[in-house]
Scaffold this motif. Structure first.
Motif, PDB file in Angstrom:
ATOM      1  N   UNK A  96      44.286  13.837  22.891  1.00 35.62           N
ATOM      2  CA  UNK A  96      43.862  12.951  23.974  1.00 35.62           C
ATOM      3  C   UNK A  96      42.890  11.865  23.522  1.00 35.62           C
ATOM      4  N   UNK A  97      42.454  11.941  22.261  1.00 38.50           N
ATOM      5  CA  UNK A  97      41.516  10.928  21.773  1.00 38.50           C
ATOM      6  C   UNK A  97      42.282   9.631  21.471  1.00 38.50           C
ATOM      7  N   UNK A  98      41.953   8.517  22.120  1.00 37.57           N
ATOM      8  CA  UNK A  98      42.681   7.268  21.884  1.00 37.57           C
ATOM      9  C   UNK A  98      42.455   6.710  20.482  1.00 37.57           C
ATOM     10  N   UNK A  99      41.244   6.889  19.975  1.00 37.64           N
ATOM     11  CA  UNK A  99      40.918   6.440  18.621  1.00 37.64           C
ATOM     12  C   UNK A  99      40.464   7.658  17.819  1.00 37.64           C
ATOM     13  N   UNK A 100      41.217   7.949  16.773  1.00 35.35           N
ATOM     14  CA  UNK A 100      40.937   9.151  15.968  1.00 35.35           C
ATOM     15  C   UNK A 100      40.340   8.717  14.637  1.00 35.35           C
ATOM     16  N   UNK A 101      39.066   8.997  14.459  1.00 31.44           N
ATOM     17  CA  UNK A 101      38.429   8.666  13.182  1.00 31.44           C
ATOM     18  C   UNK A 101      38.639   9.810  12.184  1.00 31.44           C
ATOM     19  N   UNK A 102      38.177   9.628  10.965  1.00 33.59           N
ATOM     20  CA  UNK A 102      38.419  10.619   9.911  1.00 33.59           C
ATOM     21  C   UNK A 102      37.709  11.937  10.219  1.00 33.59           C
ATOM     22  N   UNK A 103      36.605  11.874  10.964  1.00 32.58           N
ATOM     23  CA  UNK A 103      35.903  13.115  11.349  1.00 32.58           C
ATOM     24  C   UNK A 103      36.781  13.963  12.264  1.00 32.58           C
ATOM     25  N   UNK A 104      37.467  13.315  13.217  1.00 31.06           N
ATOM     26  CA  UNK A 104      38.362  14.046  14.123  1.00 31.06           C
ATOM     27  C   UNK A 104      39.545  14.635  13.360  1.00 31.06           C
ATOM     28  N   UNK A 105      40.130  13.849  12.428  1.00 26.13           N
ATOM     29  CA  UNK A 105      41.246  14.374  11.620  1.00 26.13           C
ATOM     30  C   UNK A 105      40.793  15.593  10.801  1.00 26.13           C
ATOM     31  N   UNK A 156      41.772   8.834   4.999  1.00 26.83           N
ATOM     32  CA  UNK A 156      41.362  10.104   4.390  1.00 26.83           C
ATOM     33  C   UNK A 156      40.170   9.856   3.491  1.00 26.83           C
ATOM     34  N   UNK A 157      39.102  10.593   3.734  1.00 34.12           N
ATOM     35  CA  UNK A 157      37.962  10.510   2.821  1.00 34.12           C
ATOM     36  C   UNK A 157      37.936  11.761   1.947  1.00 34.12           C
ATOM     37  N   UNK A 213      45.034  18.261  -5.558  1.00 33.19           N
ATOM     38  CA  UNK A 213      43.833  17.916  -6.317  1.00 33.19           C
ATOM     39  C   UNK A 213      44.122  16.780  -7.310  1.00 33.19           C
ATOM     40  N   UNK A 214      45.280  16.832  -7.964  1.00 29.58           N
ATOM     41  CA  UNK A 214      45.659  15.795  -8.930  1.00 29.58           C
ATOM     42  C   UNK A 214      45.825  14.445  -8.227  1.00 29.58           C
ATOM     43  N   UNK A 215      46.328  14.477  -6.978  1.00 28.68           N
ATOM     44  CA  UNK A 215      46.587  13.242  -6.233  1.00 28.68           C
ATOM     45  C   UNK A 215      45.332  12.620  -5.632  1.00 28.68           C
ATOM     46  N   UNK A 216      44.246  13.350  -5.583  1.00 27.36           N
ATOM     47  CA  UNK A 216      43.027  12.840  -4.944  1.00 27.36           C
ATOM     48  C   UNK A 216      42.565  11.564  -5.638  1.00 27.36           C
ATOM     49  N   UNK A 217      42.331  10.483  -4.879  1.00 32.75           N
ATOM     50  CA  UNK A 217      41.920   9.234  -5.506  1.00 32.75           C
ATOM     51  C   UNK A 217      40.498   9.291  -6.067  1.00 32.75           C
ATOM     52  N   UNK A 218      39.608   9.948  -5.350  1.00 31.12           N
ATOM     53  CA  UNK A 218      38.209  10.076  -5.790  1.00 31.12           C
ATOM     54  C   UNK A 218      37.814  11.542  -5.716  1.00 31.12           C
ATOM     55  N   UNK A 219      37.314  12.047  -6.833  1.00 32.48           N
ATOM     56  CA  UNK A 219      36.919  13.467  -6.878  1.00 32.48           C
ATOM     57  C   UNK A 219      35.424  13.553  -7.137  1.00 32.48           C
TER      58      UNK A 219
END
Length: 514
Positions: free
Chosen positions: A90-99, A125-126, A150-156
């Motif tokens: 129901x959230x119209x705007x979903x930020x990364x915290x909600x995801x 995605x953060x 883990x290999x696909x993560x852009x920043x570790x």
């Protein structure tokens, strides 16, 4: 005020203050409701949480970027994942915290597939969301999927490295764990603890000591209390008393003197290494004690035959208001076993359910069988086993068989052996005990038959293993073991002496030469 109560863990005061706020006519804001919702999860109370959710709907904050994730977390904590997903939808705007909150909700419910589908749909995605999904895979034992992500993560960051490292350690793939540890660009104390904990959990105690040596000598990272507790546990298993004493000195010199967890580890280590006086000294010097402290000390005293001191300490524990648990009662009953206190043992056993609300475990029943058996009350012990509400295991039957050996009761030994053959048919130790009972009662024919049967089945008893500490190195050895260099040297000398005595024609001189 609401934030102060919430962060202090005073959740009931938070809700009371929020109720006063509503009655006073003050309108909550988007910053107010997340604090109150967090306290609903902290109580925890789903009903009150739903009431606060209604307030959020009436005030128009249900879909707010701050309030929505808080509601998702609250429903997730109570296991109501459907309600958490509805709030998210129901959230119209979903930020990364909600995801992140909704992915974590499905992972906590064990629905990894739905969590991954939501993760793949996330527009933003953060590093926290990536790490949440990787952690979900590691918790469910899917290290292949965790590694792929883990290999696909852009920043570790170092937290991500520690997550995958801990996954390998918990899963028992210590080779992969060590490889990853060496690849890490940086390490903190949690990295070292993951490696040391992996070794400790899977019985590789020598590597625990080696890892601590590397940590202290090759890095700038200092151990914390969790590190010292794991190393002390390894010292207990290995009997490495000198290592344990060094850890004690290190702890006192590096700010851990009053740490209750390190104190508990020291008590356990000293007790298991045979230094019960040192364990008592540590216990007496502790200003703060928890249930584990009391359990370690009671169990240690019972283990060393100081049964009266163990029972007196149990009374002291109850006087302080500390509530005993099942482990406490194992120590208390063990103390009764060592002193042969049958009447007192049954008194403590009955008080478990009556006074402490503890349902007896198999270990408690085992103590009672051992107590009756050692006292020579074999018929009572057998009746006790037959009336047990849970199925007796091989340990209980073995305890009864051992009592039969002490009191030379052949009939009961054969009955007990029938149960052991059903449960552990390949355990040679039980056959050895029965053969000794036959031998002691001059049942030579039965003794010979049992020996022949063991020989035909090619049964072998695992050799006993001993540990000795030499120059701060723990050495493991068996009977006639020649693996250690000093042992090989001694056997070489003996072999040379044997040849010398044979060549001289006087083999009787060998004993004098030795």
């Amino acid at each position: 005020m609401l934030k102060g109560y919430t962060e202090a863990g005073l959740h009931e005061q938070t809700l009371h203050l929020f109720s006063l706020m509503n009655r006073s006519g003050a309108r909550p804001s988007r910053y107010t409701l997340p604090l109150v919702i967090k306290s609903c999860a902290g109580i925890p109370s789903l009903t009150v949480g739903e009431q606060v959710h209604c307030v959020a709907i009436k005030t128009g904050f249900e879909t707010n970027a701050f309030v929505g994730p808080a509601l998702i977390d609250m429903y997730s904590d109570r296991g109501v994942v459907g309600a958490a997903h509805r709030v998210f939808s129901q959230m119209p705007v979903k930020n990364v915290v909600a995801w992140t909150a909704v992915v974590a909700a499905f992972l906590s419910a064990g629905d990894v597939k739905s969590a991954r589908e939501l993760f793949d749909q996330a527009v933003e995605r953060d590093v926290i969301l990536w790490n949440t999904m990787v952690c979900g895979y590691t918790r469910h034992g899917d290290m292949a999927a965790a590694q792929e992500l883990f290999v696909r993560m852009p920043d570790k960051d170092i937290i991500c490295w520690n997550t995958i490292l801990l996954g390998y350690a918990n899963g028992g793939d210590l080779e992969a764990c060590e490889r990853l540890f060496e690849e890490m660009p940086e390490r903190n104390v949690f990295s070292w603890n993951a490696l040391i904990g992996g070794f400790a959990r899977h019985g590789r105690y020598y590597e625990v000591l080696d890892a601590l040596t590397r940590m202290l000598g090759l890095s700038d990272v200092k151990p914390n209390d969790a590190t010292l507790v794991m190393v002390l546990s390894a010292c207990s298993r290995l009997g490495a008393l000198n290592w344990g004493r060094w850890i004690h000195v290190y702890a006192e010199g590096n700010g851990f003197k009053g740490n209750v967890y390190v104190g508990n580890g020291l008590i356990d280590m000293y007790a298991k290494c045979g230094c019960i006086e040192d364990a008592v000294s540590v216990f007496d010097g502790m200003e703060t004690r928890d249930l584990i402290t009391w359990n370690s000390m009671i169990g240690g005293l019972a283990m060393h035959g100081h049964s009266m001191e163990a029972l007196e300490l149990f009374d002291r524990m109850k006087d302080t208001g500390e509530k005993p648990d099942g482990i406490t009662l194992v120590g208390v009953l063990s103390a009764c076993v060592h002193m042969g206190l049958v009447k007192e043992g049954f008194m403590y056993f009955r008080s478990m359910t009556k006074d402490c609300a503890i349902v007896p475990w198999l270990e408690h029943y085992g103590c009672m069988v051992d107590l009756l058996g050692r006292a020579g009350l074999l018929d009572e012990a057998l009746n006790f086993v037959r009336k047990m509400p849970i199925e007796p295991d091989c340990v209980i039957w073995s305890a009864l068989l051992g009592a039969c050996q002490v009191h030379r009761n052949v009939g009961l030994a054969e009955l007990t052996m029938n149960q052991l053959v059903r449960l552990v048919p390949e355990d040679a130790a039980n056959y050895v005990v029965l053969s000794n009972i036959y031998g002691a009662n001059r049942r030579r024919e039965d003794f010979a038959k049992l020996k022949l049967m063991m020989k035909e089945r090619t049964m072998g008893k695992f050799p006993g293993c001993s540990l000795i500490e030499v120059d701060s190195e723990v050495v493991e050895f068996f009977s006639s073991d020649t693996r250690h260099s000093q042992t090989r040297k001694i056997y070489g000398v003996l072999e040379g002496l044997t040849k010398l005595s044979k060549s001289s024609g006087n083999e009787t001189e060998l004993d004098d030469l030795c």
